[in-house]
Design a protein around this motif. Sequence first.
Motif, mmCIF file in Angstrom:
data_model
loop_
_atom_site.group_PDB
_atom_site.id
_atom_site.type_symbol
_atom_site.label_atom_id
_atom_site.label_comp_id
_atom_site.label_asym_id
_atom_site.label_seq_id
_atom_site.Cartn_x
_atom_site.Cartn_y
_atom_site.Cartn_z
ATOM 1 N N LEU A 1 0.835 -1.193 0.000
ATOM 2 C CA LEU A 1 0.000 0.000 0.000
ATOM 3 C C LEU A 1 0.876 1.251 0.000
ATOM 4 C CD1 LEU A 1 -2.553 -1.063 2.777
ATOM 5 C CD2 LEU A 1 -2.933 -1.147 0.314
ATOM 6 N N ILE A 2 0.460 2.243 -0.768
ATOM 7 C CA ILE A 2 1.114 3.557 -0.754
ATOM 8 C C ILE A 2 0.034 4.600 -0.517
ATOM 9 C CG2 ILE A 2 2.481 5.240 -2.037
ATOM 10 C CD1 ILE A 2 3.606 2.950 -3.689
ATOM 11 N N LYS A 3 0.233 5.437 0.501
ATOM 12 C CA LYS A 3 -0.736 6.490 0.820
ATOM 13 C C LYS A 3 0.011 7.811 0.972
ATOM 14 C CE LYS A 3 -4.061 3.403 3.067
ATOM 15 N NZ LYS A 3 -4.845 3.112 4.290
ATOM 16 N N LYS A 4 0.008 8.593 -0.091
ATOM 17 C CA LYS A 4 0.594 9.918 -0.095
ATOM 18 C C LYS A 4 -0.519 10.944 -0.333
ATOM 19 C CE LYS A 4 4.964 8.718 0.365
ATOM 20 N NZ LYS A 4 5.789 9.154 1.523
ATOM 21 N N LYS A 5 -0.180 12.215 -0.215
ATOM 22 C CA LYS A 5 -1.189 13.260 -0.338
ATOM 23 C C LYS A 5 -1.850 13.240 -1.705
ATOM 24 C CE LYS A 5 -1.902 18.250 0.129
ATOM 25 N NZ LYS A 5 -1.271 19.563 0.416
ATOM 26 N N LEU A 6 -1.083 13.057 -2.754
ATOM 27 C CA LEU A 6 -1.617 13.128 -4.107
ATOM 28 C C LEU A 6 -1.554 11.808 -4.867
ATOM 29 C CD1 LEU A 6 -0.185 16.590 -5.214
ATOM 30 C CD2 LEU A 6 -2.431 16.086 -4.246
ATOM 31 N N PHE A 7 -1.160 10.745 -4.182
ATOM 32 C CA PHE A 7 -1.077 9.447 -4.855
ATOM 33 C C PHE A 7 -1.341 8.329 -3.852
ATOM 34 C CE2 PHE A 7 1.247 5.626 -6.142
ATOM 35 C CZ PHE A 7 0.697 5.422 -7.411
ATOM 36 N N GLN A 8 -2.181 7.395 -4.261
ATOM 37 C CA GLN A 8 -2.456 6.209 -3.450
ATOM 38 C C GLN A 8 -2.468 4.982 -4.355
ATOM 39 O OE1 GLN A 8 -6.027 6.599 -1.104
ATOM 40 N NE2 GLN A 8 -5.251 8.363 0.029
ATOM 41 N N SER A 9 -2.018 3.862 -3.812
ATOM 42 C CA SER A 9 -2.056 2.622 -4.597
ATOM 43 C C SER A 9 -2.247 1.424 -3.675
ATOM 44 C CB SER A 9 -0.773 2.453 -5.413
ATOM 45 O OG SER A 9 0.314 2.118 -4.580
ATOM 46 N N ASP A 10 -2.828 0.404 -4.240
ATOM 47 C CA ASP A 10 -3.052 -0.876 -3.552
ATOM 48 C C ASP A 10 -2.723 -1.973 -4.554
ATOM 49 O OD1 ASP A 10 -3.941 -3.147 -2.293
ATOM 50 O OD2 ASP A 10 -5.968 -2.430 -1.907
ATOM 51 N N THR A 11 -1.699 -2.747 -4.273
ATOM 52 C CA THR A 11 -1.298 -3.859 -5.135
ATOM 53 C C THR A 11 -1.291 -5.121 -4.291
ATOM 54 O OG1 THR A 11 0.103 -2.353 -6.403
ATOM 55 C CG2 THR A 11 0.460 -4.715 -6.715
ATOM 56 N N TRP A 12 -1.958 -6.173 -4.752
ATOM 57 C CA TRP A 12 -2.107 -7.348 -3.905
ATOM 58 C C TRP A 12 -2.190 -8.628 -4.723
ATOM 59 C CZ3 TRP A 12 -6.239 -4.890 -5.916
ATOM 60 C CH2 TRP A 12 -7.304 -5.661 -6.341
ATOM 61 N N ILE A 13 -1.949 -9.735 -4.039
ATOM 62 C CA ILE A 13 -2.213 -11.072 -4.573
ATOM 63 C C ILE A 13 -2.953 -11.862 -3.503
ATOM 64 C CG2 ILE A 13 0.088 -11.876 -3.879
ATOM 65 C CD1 ILE A 13 -0.094 -13.876 -6.246
ATOM 66 N N ASP A 14 -4.061 -12.439 -3.879
ATOM 67 C CA ASP A 14 -4.905 -13.235 -2.983
ATOM 68 C C ASP A 14 -4.847 -14.685 -3.445
ATOM 69 O OD1 ASP A 14 -6.859 -14.306 -1.342
ATOM 70 O OD2 ASP A 14 -8.530 -13.490 -2.499
ATOM 71 N N TRP A 15 -4.199 -15.536 -2.638
ATOM 72 C CA TRP A 15 -4.092 -16.963 -2.968
ATOM 73 C C TRP A 15 -5.345 -17.638 -2.424
ATOM 74 C CZ3 TRP A 15 0.546 -18.228 -5.496
ATOM 75 C CH2 TRP A 15 0.616 -19.557 -5.946
ATOM 76 N N GLU A 16 -6.369 -17.738 -3.289
ATOM 77 C CA GLU A 16 -7.691 -18.151 -2.820
ATOM 78 C C GLU A 16 -7.779 -19.634 -2.492
ATOM 79 O OE1 GLU A 16 -11.157 -16.604 -4.706
ATOM 80 O OE2 GLU A 16 -10.033 -15.092 -5.809
ATOM 81 N N ARG A 17 -7.116 -20.467 -3.312
ATOM 82 C CA ARG A 17 -7.192 -21.910 -3.036
ATOM 83 C C ARG A 17 -5.884 -22.570 -3.432
ATOM 84 N NH1 ARG A 17 -12.225 -25.284 -5.249
ATOM 85 N NH2 ARG A 17 -11.245 -24.863 -7.265
ATOM 86 N N MET A 18 -5.312 -23.311 -2.507
ATOM 87 C CA MET A 18 -4.034 -23.996 -2.688
ATOM 88 C C MET A 18 -4.260 -25.417 -3.191
ATOM 89 S SD MET A 18 -0.766 -23.823 -2.385
ATOM 90 C CE MET A 18 0.677 -24.881 -2.237
#
Length: 413
Positions: A186-203
């Motif tokens: 996660l990046i939370k700045k005044k003028l920029f935000q981002s959310d990058t993720w990987i969800d391993w739903e089933r192994m």
Amino acid sequence: MQYFAYNNFHIECRCIALKTVYVNEAFPKKYSLRNSCCIVFLVLIHLTKLVSAQFDNSSLKDSIPITSDNSRWIKLRVSNSVFMKDNEYFNRIATGYTFFGDMLNTSVTWNPNPFFRIQAGVFLRRDFGNDTIRQVIPEITMKAERNGFALIVGTLEGNLNHGIIQPMFDFERYINKHVENGGQVLIKKKLFQSDTWIDWERMIYPGSNFNEVITAGFNLNGRIVNKPHWQIDIPVQGVIHHFGGQINSNQEGHIVTLWNESFGMRISWLHEQSFLKEIRLDNYYTYFKNLSPFKQSLDSIGHGTYLNVLFKSKFNIDLLISYWNGQNYIAGIGGLLYQSQSSLDRNYYEPQRELLLASLMYEKEWFPGFYVNLRFEPYYDFQNRLFEYSYGAYMIYKTEFKLVRLKRSSSDN
């Protein structure tokens, strides 16, 4: 297709003796509902110079806070949600069904210093009318955060926290896929935000007779205008949904990889003291590509236009009006109404989906930590001349209790 079956394994269908409403074929074409709606949207676009938006869903989001006040504290965290959502759908793309139950999420948290948090607990979901617990999921999270950058491993700040648009990310995952596990930046700045993720739903493991399921995505948002009463943002979103595997015994023709992305612009007019606290408009163009080695009955490429306008009032009652026009559009975890392929019968396909949707929502914190969220969501299907609706109610209580504060750690600085 099997990935749709997996995505909706929880659904229990039911029939209700409710007459579906169709638009009269004799309605004058000159003043048809489609033409009237288009005029309304064109006026809104002309007046505001842009288009589209979604609810913030702030009461339904669940973050993992790290603050200096929590340093060295061991705390008990509790989140309880009662949910009811009824879809009165009788179309061939998405059937009607009802969710009614509750979810309990409890964990013990420890912040050894102002920048790091560990928590472990369990998530429980119960459906009313079922004497057994529907889901029991252990949760373990490590989160490090400093200077607006955060890394999460384990149970994520997932689901509605990602802020992905409905055609790409189904709101009902709040109920049927509440817990996500994997990695997140996660990046939370005044003028920029981002959310990058990987969800391993089933192994899967060697010899497993089912497929692995993995979802990954990103949401980037840059603010190009940041005035007291005006904000303009540029959101870019992407989701990839993979259903397959190499070491399992069930591989024949069932490897599916779907890619969805969207580009948009959001304009917000803010005025806390007026009757309308906010008018927010967005404009999204979303794109679909089938990356699967076996295409089966799916098209390879599709796209959609998603337009919305949101009115937020000082009385905690908000109105969202949305327009969707999709061509051969499919999203692995997207809202079912927006898809071209039926979630009920993979052989049924509508190349074009054109919808006008409205959402009326009441959301308020009645007392500290206790939220009430009520929704009524009708929609009109232009292609099938069909009017249907859904409604929902959610009550959420979230709190943390301080248990004990440990001695100062050498890592504090």
